[in-house]
Write an enzyme that holds these catalytic residues in place. Structure first.
Site, PDB file in Angstrom:
ATOM      1  N   ASP A   1       1.899  10.247   9.958  1.00 34.11           N
ATOM      2  CA  ASP A   1       1.299  10.415   8.642  1.00 34.11           C
ATOM      3  C   ASP A   1       1.431  11.883   8.255  1.00 34.11           C
ATOM      4  OD1 ASP A   1      -0.381   9.669   6.388  1.00 34.11           O
ATOM      5  OD2 ASP A   1      -1.140   8.103   7.715  1.00 34.11           O
TER       6      ASP A   1
ATOM      7  N   ASP B   1       1.385  10.840   2.690  1.00 36.98           N
ATOM      8  CA  ASP B   1       0.103  10.571   2.038  1.00 36.98           C
ATOM      9  C   ASP B   1       0.096  11.086   0.598  1.00 36.98           C
ATOM     10  OD1 ASP B   1      -2.752   9.696   2.635  1.00 36.98           O
ATOM     11  OD2 ASP B   1      -3.134  11.731   1.913  1.00 36.98           O
TER      12      ASP B   1
ATOM     13  N   GLU C   1       3.350   7.303  -0.023  1.00 35.27           N
ATOM     14  CA  GLU C   1       2.221   6.598  -0.618  1.00 35.27           C
ATOM     15  C   GLU C   1       2.037   7.158  -2.021  1.00 35.27           C
ATOM     16  OE1 GLU C   1      -2.529   5.738  -0.141  1.00 35.27           O
ATOM     17  OE2 GLU C   1      -1.707   7.738  -0.021  1.00 35.27           O
TER      18      GLU C   1
ATOM     19  N   HIS D   1      -5.356   0.774   6.134  1.00 32.03           N
ATOM     20  CA  HIS D   1      -6.677   1.299   6.516  1.00 32.03           C
ATOM     21  C   HIS D   1      -7.564   1.615   5.318  1.00 32.03           C
ATOM     22  CE1 HIS D   1      -4.272   4.642   5.360  1.00 32.03           C
ATOM     23  NE2 HIS D   1      -5.321   5.434   5.360  1.00 32.03           N
ATOM     24  N   ASP D   2      -7.040   1.467   4.093  1.00 34.40           N
ATOM     25  CA  ASP D   2      -7.852   1.699   2.890  1.00 34.40           C
ATOM     26  C   ASP D   2      -8.248   0.397   2.197  1.00 34.40           C
ATOM     27  OD1 ASP D   2      -7.585   4.481   3.132  1.00 34.40           O
ATOM     28  OD2 ASP D   2      -5.789   4.527   1.866  1.00 34.40           O
TER      29      ASP D   2
END
Ligand code: ISL
Ligand code: CA
Length: 545
Positions: free
Chosen positions: A96, A197, A251, A323-324
């Site tokens: 990430d 991210d 993302e 994970h969100d």
């Protein structure tokens, strides 16, 4: 070599994956223990959520040192051993990359906030207030103003996420050089790529003008997909990405397919693919915090749009969970049919054209958190939103929303077996384990031939044996139906049909083609009738005719 097209990615959220030393916190050695499990599942790439040194205000998405591992998770030596263990098993690792912001405890920020002439001041975005108020009307993604007052300089600093995540100033060439150094540090160690991210927030429009219209939604071109995005990504590509055999997935918040294509078009290759979130509105208005009833069309339409838009010149990423996001079985169907539903959802999403991303626990059909009190939640967004919601609604209503929308829904510890704490940890887990681990866990799933897990294995094996899953063109049937998802893929004289019943009832439908001429490749039921059973999913293979 565009190996990312053959990638089948498994996302690990390290804090909740597997704890090797009983402190209640998942760690790198815990991941090492499960590498055979991952290999056996049939994935070939891992995306690891942040493991860097961090004060954990946003569970690691707030980085204090980009070139070290958080002590709780292990050491750089452990990391190298894990990477080596993955590579030996033919599994690649993408990390990430969180470089829109740092932690407020990052040494750069500790310096930056001291004085306006500090050499690091210009690493971040500081501005004078306007009449004792914030410099503009920008809102944080986690609620409230995106500005925080800094007394030492009598300025405000920008934070598009929590106030402990100050935004980096990408206008400053020194910042860009620092990021390149970080990228090379990990790539030279052998890492195979990055999930970048909130990458489309890097560029902020000159003068930082206030947005006009709904907060955040009206930030397009201002701080979402801002003016210098291409410039920054081109620079990273020129100086780093193009020098390694790696891939990136960006993302991208609130991105549209045209802008996405401008980043991922083959030949441009600023990013190899993006995550967009349009289909995540299938059960809400723009945000999980504004829920509405799930409608299949709202799931299918954006996905199809992206399929058509990117399938020839770009590439898609395929996901329903991360994970969100809350768990997919809680969102997109009737939980009473959890097992068939989870299998059907896998067939539906991962058979489209693109790279599949499986989120830990999705392969056993894990469900949302069972919590009843706000004290059980740990996520900063959840706690901030709860505070905001309580200003204008009752505790009961606020909790109802938290239960639906909280990011902790997908962060509960991985359920490995029936032992204490689901086999995740021998100590007190950092976040409560879902008590349904006695029914939903890896060990039992491995033994049960009809489990979701064994279906995933079968499915992933099939995917590898038939190149049509990777390369086939996508064409949708019955786009308006709210009951059935039906599409075909075409490649090399062959046709693949993917048929999914999104209802909890039997369903009649016209398959258009003569199915007797096709081979049934996969079925999530042992029965095969003319009608579709509740949440039935079938894949057929035949000649193109
Ligand atoms: O999860 C969201 C809202 O509930 C999204 O708005 C999310 O914040 C957004 O997609 C950005 O996510 C990424 O960056 C955040 C981090 O908190 C998320 O975990 C990460 O996936 C800030 O780094
Ligand atoms: Ca641990």
């Amino acid at each position: 070599m565009r190996w990312y097209k053959d990638a089948i990615v498994y996302q690990i959220y390290p804090r909740s994956f597997n704890d090797s030393n009983g402190d209640g916190i998942g760690d790198i050695r815990g991941i090492i223990e499960k590498l055979d499990y991952l290999k056996d599942l049939g994935i070939n790439t891992v995306w690891l959520s942040p493991i860097y040194d961090s004060p954990l205000d946003d569970m690691g998405y707030d980085i204090r040192n980009y070139c070290d591992v958080l002590k709780e998770y292990g050491t750089l030596e452990d990391f190298k051993e894990m990477l080596d263990g993955m590579h030996r098993r033919g599994i690649k690792l993408i990390m990430d990359l969180v470089v829109n912001h740092t932690s407020d405890e990052h040494p750069w920020f500790l310096e930056a906030k001291k004085s306006v002439d500090n050499p690091y001041h210009d690493y971040y975005i500081f501005r004078k207030g306007k009449k004792g108020k914030a410099p503009n009307n920008w809102r944080s993604f986690f609620g409230g103003s995106a500005w925080e007052y800094n007394e030492a300089t009598d300025e405000y600093y920008l934070h598009l996420f929590s106030k402990r995540q100050p935004d980096l100033n990408w206008e400053n060439p020194k910042v860009r050089e620092e990021v390149k150094k970080i990228l090379k540090f990990w790539l030279d160690m052998g890492v195979d790529g990055f999930r970048c991210d909130v990458i489309n927030l890097l560029s902020k429009k000159e003068g930082l003008p206030s947005t006009k219209g709904l907060p955040i939604l009206s930030a397009k071109g201002i701080y979402i997909d801002g003016p210098k995005m291409h410039e920054y990504l081109q620079e990273l590509k020129r100086d780093v990405f193009s020098k390694y055999d790696m891939f990136t997935v960006g993302e991208c918040v609130l991105i549209d397919h045209e802008t996405a294509l401008s980043y991922v078009r083959e030949g441009v290759d600023e990013l190899n693919m993006v995550f967009h979130f349009e289909h995540m509105n299938a059960d809400c208005f723009f945000s999980k915090w504004l829920p509405r009833k799930f409608k299949l069309r709202r799931l299918k339409a954006p996905l199809s749009k992206w399929q058509y838009a990117l399938q020839d010149e770009g590439w898609n990423s395929l996901f329903l969970e991360n994970h969100d996001q809350p768990r997919s079985v809680n969102r997109f169907g009737n939980l009473e049919y959890r097992v068939q539903l989870a299998k059907m959802l896998a067939v539906f999403i991962f058979s489209q054209k693109g790279t599949p991303y499986i989120y830990q626990g999705q392969e056993i059909g894990m469900t949302n958190a069972h919590y009843t009190s706000i004290d059980q939640y740990k996520d900063v967004e959840t706690l901030n939103m709860y505070k905001t919601l309580r200003k204008f609604m009752s505790e009961k209503r606020a909790m109802k929303l938290v239960k639906i929308a909280s990011r902790d829904n997908s962060r509960t510890p991985m359920q490995w077996n029936k032992a204490k704490n689901a086999g995740f940890s021998t100590g007190e887990p950092w976040l409560e384990v879902n008590p349904n681990y006695v029914e939903i866990n890896v060990e039992d799933s491995l033994k049960d031939e009809d489990s979701i897990l064994n279906f995933y294995k079968k499915y992933l094996a099939l995917r590898k044996n038939h190149p049509i899953f990777v390369h086939g063109d996508y064409r949708e049937h019955y786009p308006k139906s709210n009951k059935i998802a039906y599409y075909e893929r075409n490649f090399d004289g062959k046709k693949l049909l993917v048929i999914c019943n999104f209802t909890d009832k039997e369903l009649k439908f016209n398959p258009i083609y003569d199915l007797s001429k096709f081979q049934l490749l996969l079925n999530n039921y042992s029965e095969d009738k003319d009608i579709l059973l509740p949440y039935q999913a079938k894949i057929y293979l035949g000649e193109k005719a």
